[in-house]
Motif scaffolding. Structure first.
Motif, PDB file in Angstrom:
ATOM      1  N   GLY A 113       0.824  -1.211   0.000  1.00 26.26           N
ATOM      2  CA  GLY A 113       0.000   0.000   0.000  1.00 26.26           C
ATOM      3  C   GLY A 113       0.853   1.254   0.000  1.00 26.26           C
ATOM      4  N   ARG A 114       1.908   1.270   0.804  1.00 23.17           N
ATOM      5  CA  ARG A 114       2.826   2.425   0.821  1.00 23.17           C
ATOM      6  C   ARG A 114       3.518   2.587  -0.509  1.00 23.17           C
ATOM      7  NH1 ARG A 114       5.758   4.181   5.972  1.00 23.17           N
ATOM      8  NH2 ARG A 114       6.656   5.398   4.301  1.00 23.17           N
ATOM      9  N   ALA A 115       3.911   1.469  -1.124  1.00 24.52           N
ATOM     10  CA  ALA A 115       4.586   1.532  -2.421  1.00 24.52           C
ATOM     11  C   ALA A 115       3.650   2.099  -3.482  1.00 24.52           C
ATOM     12  CB  ALA A 115       5.075   0.143  -2.831  1.00 24.52           C
ATOM     13  N   VAL A 116       2.392   1.713  -3.430  1.00 24.91           N
ATOM     14  CA  VAL A 116       1.416   2.229  -4.393  1.00 24.91           C
ATOM     15  C   VAL A 116       1.248   3.730  -4.208  1.00 24.91           C
ATOM     16  CG1 VAL A 116      -1.028   2.196  -5.019  1.00 24.91           C
ATOM     17  CG2 VAL A 116       0.200   0.053  -4.720  1.00 24.91           C
ATOM     18  N   GLU A 117       1.143   4.204  -2.978  1.00 25.08           N
ATOM     19  CA  GLU A 117       0.999   5.629  -2.717  1.00 25.08           C
ATOM     20  C   GLU A 117       2.211   6.410  -3.224  1.00 25.08           C
ATOM     21  OE1 GLU A 117      -1.572   7.477  -1.549  1.00 25.08           O
ATOM     22  OE2 GLU A 117      -2.714   5.616  -1.677  1.00 25.08           O
ATOM     23  N   HIS A 118       3.407   5.887  -2.971  1.00 28.68           N
ATOM     24  CA  HIS A 118       4.618   6.563  -3.432  1.00 28.68           C
ATOM     25  C   HIS A 118       4.686   6.565  -4.955  1.00 28.68           C
ATOM     26  CE1 HIS A 118       6.787   7.542   0.260  1.00 28.68           C
ATOM     27  NE2 HIS A 118       6.259   6.438   0.768  1.00 28.68           N
ATOM     28  N   ALA A 119       4.300   5.459  -5.579  1.00 28.45           N
ATOM     29  CA  ALA A 119       4.310   5.388  -7.043  1.00 28.45           C
ATOM     30  C   ALA A 119       3.303   6.378  -7.628  1.00 28.45           C
ATOM     31  CB  ALA A 119       3.994   3.964  -7.501  1.00 28.45           C
ATOM     32  N   LYS A 120       2.147   6.465  -7.021  1.00 29.83           N
ATOM     33  CA  LYS A 120       1.109   7.398  -7.487  1.00 29.83           C
ATOM     34  C   LYS A 120       1.609   8.834  -7.413  1.00 29.83           C
ATOM     35  CE  LYS A 120      -3.265   9.017  -5.752  1.00 29.83           C
ATOM     36  NZ  LYS A 120      -4.337   8.775  -4.796  1.00 29.83           N
ATOM     37  N   GLU A 121       2.224   9.225  -6.295  1.00 29.20           N
ATOM     38  CA  GLU A 121       2.761  10.579  -6.143  1.00 29.20           C
ATOM     39  C   GLU A 121       3.888  10.839  -7.147  1.00 29.20           C
ATOM     40  OE1 GLU A 121       1.704  13.176  -4.249  1.00 29.20           O
ATOM     41  OE2 GLU A 121       0.009  11.874  -3.765  1.00 29.20           O
ATOM     42  N   GLY A 122       4.730   9.837  -7.371  1.00 27.86           N
ATOM     43  CA  GLY A 122       5.829   9.995  -8.330  1.00 27.86           C
ATOM     44  C   GLY A 122       5.322  10.198  -9.749  1.00 27.86           C
ATOM     45  N   VAL A 123       4.342   9.403 -10.154  1.00 29.71           N
ATOM     46  CA  VAL A 123       3.764   9.544 -11.494  1.00 29.71           C
ATOM     47  C   VAL A 123       3.104  10.913 -11.637  1.00 29.71           C
ATOM     48  CG1 VAL A 123       1.956   8.693 -13.034  1.00 29.71           C
ATOM     49  CG2 VAL A 123       3.476   7.079 -11.884  1.00 29.71           C
ATOM     50  N   LYS A 124       2.387  11.335 -10.620  1.00 28.63           N
ATOM     51  CA  LYS A 124       1.728  12.645 -10.659  1.00 28.63           C
ATOM     52  C   LYS A 124       2.758  13.756 -10.822  1.00 28.63           C
ATOM     53  CE  LYS A 124      -1.423  15.506  -7.935  1.00 28.63           C
ATOM     54  NZ  LYS A 124      -2.155  15.622  -6.674  1.00 28.63           N
ATOM     55  N   GLU A 125       3.841  13.664 -10.064  1.00 25.63           N
ATOM     56  CA  GLU A 125       4.894  14.678 -10.120  1.00 25.63           C
ATOM     57  C   GLU A 125       5.574  14.696 -11.490  1.00 25.63           C
ATOM     58  OE1 GLU A 125       9.138  15.155  -7.954  1.00 25.63           O
ATOM     59  OE2 GLU A 125       7.412  14.886  -6.608  1.00 25.63           O
ATOM     60  N   GLU A 126       5.804  13.529 -12.060  1.00 26.86           N
ATOM     61  CA  GLU A 126       6.470  13.448 -13.363  1.00 26.86           C
ATOM     62  C   GLU A 126       5.568  13.943 -14.495  1.00 26.86           C
ATOM     63  OE1 GLU A 126       9.613  12.539 -14.343  1.00 26.86           O
ATOM     64  OE2 GLU A 126      10.090  12.587 -12.205  1.00 26.86           O
ATOM     65  N   LEU A 127       4.262  13.776 -14.361  1.00 26.30           N
ATOM     66  CA  LEU A 127       3.346  14.148 -15.439  1.00 26.30           C
ATOM     67  C   LEU A 127       2.857  15.589 -15.367  1.00 26.30           C
ATOM     68  CD1 LEU A 127       1.174  10.940 -15.855  1.00 26.30           C
ATOM     69  CD2 LEU A 127       3.080  11.729 -17.270  1.00 26.30           C
ATOM     70  N   GLU A 128       3.131  16.304 -14.287  1.00 29.52           N
ATOM     71  CA  GLU A 128       2.680  17.693 -14.180  1.00 29.52           C
ATOM     72  C   GLU A 128       3.179  18.573 -15.330  1.00 29.52           C
ATOM     73  OE1 GLU A 128       3.697  19.037 -10.263  1.00 29.52           O
ATOM     74  OE2 GLU A 128       1.858  18.220  -9.380  1.00 29.52           O
ATOM     75  N   PRO A 129       4.469  18.524 -15.704  1.00 27.60           N
ATOM     76  CA  PRO A 129       4.904  19.355 -16.828  1.00 27.60           C
ATOM     77  C   PRO A 129       4.231  18.959 -18.146  1.00 27.60           C
ATOM     78  CG  PRO A 129       6.813  18.480 -15.637  1.00 27.60           C
ATOM     79  CD  PRO A 129       5.590  17.842 -15.065  1.00 27.60           C
ATOM     80  N   VAL A 130       4.012  17.669 -18.335  1.00 25.63           N
ATOM     81  CA  VAL A 130       3.343  17.208 -19.554  1.00 25.63           C
ATOM     82  C   VAL A 130       1.905  17.715 -19.576  1.00 25.63           C
ATOM     83  CG1 VAL A 130       2.587  15.165 -20.840  1.00 25.63           C
ATOM     84  CG2 VAL A 130       4.813  15.159 -19.684  1.00 25.63           C
ATOM     85  N   GLU A 131       1.233  17.624 -18.453  1.00 20.93           N
ATOM     86  CA  GLU A 131      -0.143  18.115 -18.359  1.00 20.93           C
ATOM     87  C   GLU A 131      -0.204  19.605 -18.680  1.00 20.93           C
ATOM     88  OE1 GLU A 131      -3.741  18.616 -15.069  1.00 20.93           O
ATOM     89  OE2 GLU A 131      -1.734  18.036 -14.412  1.00 20.93           O
ATOM     90  N   GLN A 132       0.747  20.364 -18.169  1.00 22.76           N
ATOM     91  CA  GLN A 132       0.757  21.807 -18.412  1.00 22.76           C
ATOM     92  C   GLN A 132       0.977  22.105 -19.894  1.00 22.76           C
ATOM     93  OE1 GLN A 132      -0.076  24.117 -16.134  1.00 22.76           O
ATOM     94  NE2 GLN A 132      -0.098  25.495 -17.879  1.00 22.76           N
ATOM     95  N   ARG A 133       1.884  21.363 -20.539  1.00 23.21           N
ATOM     96  CA  ARG A 133       2.118  21.575 -21.980  1.00 23.21           C
ATOM     97  C   ARG A 133       0.879  21.244 -22.785  1.00 23.21           C
ATOM     98  NH1 ARG A 133       7.898  18.916 -22.175  1.00 23.21           N
ATOM     99  NH2 ARG A 133       6.548  17.118 -22.041  1.00 23.21           N
ATOM    100  N   VAL A 134       0.192  20.177 -22.425  1.00 19.78           N
ATOM    101  CA  VAL A 134      -1.036  19.801 -23.138  1.00 19.78           C
ATOM    102  C   VAL A 134      -2.098  20.868 -22.936  1.00 19.78           C
ATOM    103  CG1 VAL A 134      -2.946  18.143 -23.198  1.00 19.78           C
ATOM    104  CG2 VAL A 134      -0.577  17.331 -23.092  1.00 19.78           C
ATOM    105  N   ARG A 135      -2.230  21.378 -21.733  1.00 26.60           N
ATOM    106  CA  ARG A 135      -3.206  22.443 -21.472  1.00 26.60           C
ATOM    107  C   ARG A 135      -2.871  23.696 -22.285  1.00 26.60           C
ATOM    108  NH1 ARG A 135      -6.788  21.493 -17.452  1.00 26.60           N
ATOM    109  NH2 ARG A 135      -6.273  19.887 -15.938  1.00 26.60           N
ATOM    110  N   ASP A 136      -1.583  24.016 -22.404  1.00 25.03           N
ATOM    111  CA  ASP A 136      -1.179  25.179 -23.189  1.00 25.03           C
ATOM    112  C   ASP A 136      -1.516  24.987 -24.668  1.00 25.03           C
ATOM    113  OD1 ASP A 136      -0.246  26.390 -20.907  1.00 25.03           O
ATOM    114  OD2 ASP A 136       1.872  25.856 -21.272  1.00 25.03           O
ATOM    115  N   ILE A 137      -1.293  23.799 -25.187  1.00 23.88           N
ATOM    116  CA  ILE A 137      -1.564  23.519 -26.600  1.00 23.88           C
ATOM    117  C   ILE A 137      -3.058  23.492 -26.875  1.00 23.88           C
ATOM    118  CG2 ILE A 137      -1.402  21.763 -28.406  1.00 23.88           C
ATOM    119  CD1 ILE A 137       1.342  21.005 -27.167  1.00 23.88           C
ATOM    120  N   VAL A 138      -3.798  22.777 -26.050  1.00 21.82           N
ATOM    121  CA  VAL A 138      -5.235  22.606 -26.251  1.00 21.82           C
ATOM    122  C   VAL A 138      -5.997  23.864 -25.863  1.00 21.82           C
ATOM    123  CG1 VAL A 138      -7.246  21.251 -25.544  1.00 21.82           C
ATOM    124  CG2 VAL A 138      -5.071  20.128 -25.947  1.00 21.82           C
ATOM    125  N   GLY A 139      -5.471  24.578 -24.891  1.00 21.67           N
ATOM    126  CA  GLY A 139      -6.144  25.788 -24.432  1.00 21.67           C
ATOM    127  C   GLY A 139      -7.126  25.514 -23.312  1.00 21.67           C
TER     128      GLY A 139
END
Length: 93
Positions: free
Chosen positions: A13-39
């Motif tokens: 359970g702890r490993a899943v929580e840490h993995a979830k936070e890590g994926v979220k942190e890694e995808l934040e810049p990608v999400e922001q770029r997609v939002r900028d492109i899509v508007g």
């Protein structure tokens, strides 16, 4: 043996929580770029005009309430004045 499974479940359970936070942190810049492109923007904060409009609405409601109170007070004073005036006329006759 069940203690081992309980420990494994806890650490999984702890490993899943840490993995979830890590994926979220890694995808934040990608999400922001997609939002900028899509508007597609995130929920915007209330604009200054919206805040002023809300304040004006509140002031309008407060002024309306105060006006009603003033009218009611004036009516009461007028009724009291008329009542005294009539009784004074009756007493004087």
């Amino acid at each position: 043996m069940s203690k081992h499974f309980e420990d494994a479940r806890y650490y999984l359970g702890r490993a899943v929580e840490h993995a979830k936070e890590g994926v979220k942190e890694e995808l934040e810049p990608v999400e922001q770029r997609v939002r900028d492109i899509v508007g597609d923007e995130e929920e915007p904060e209330p604009s200054r005009v919206d805040a002023i409009m809300a304040d004006l609405k509140e002031l309008e409601q407060r002024a309306e309430g105060e006006a009603r109170e003033a009218v009611a007070s004036a009516r009461e004073k007028l009724d009291n004045y008329r009542g005294r005036g009539e009784s004074a006329d009756a007493d004087g006759e």
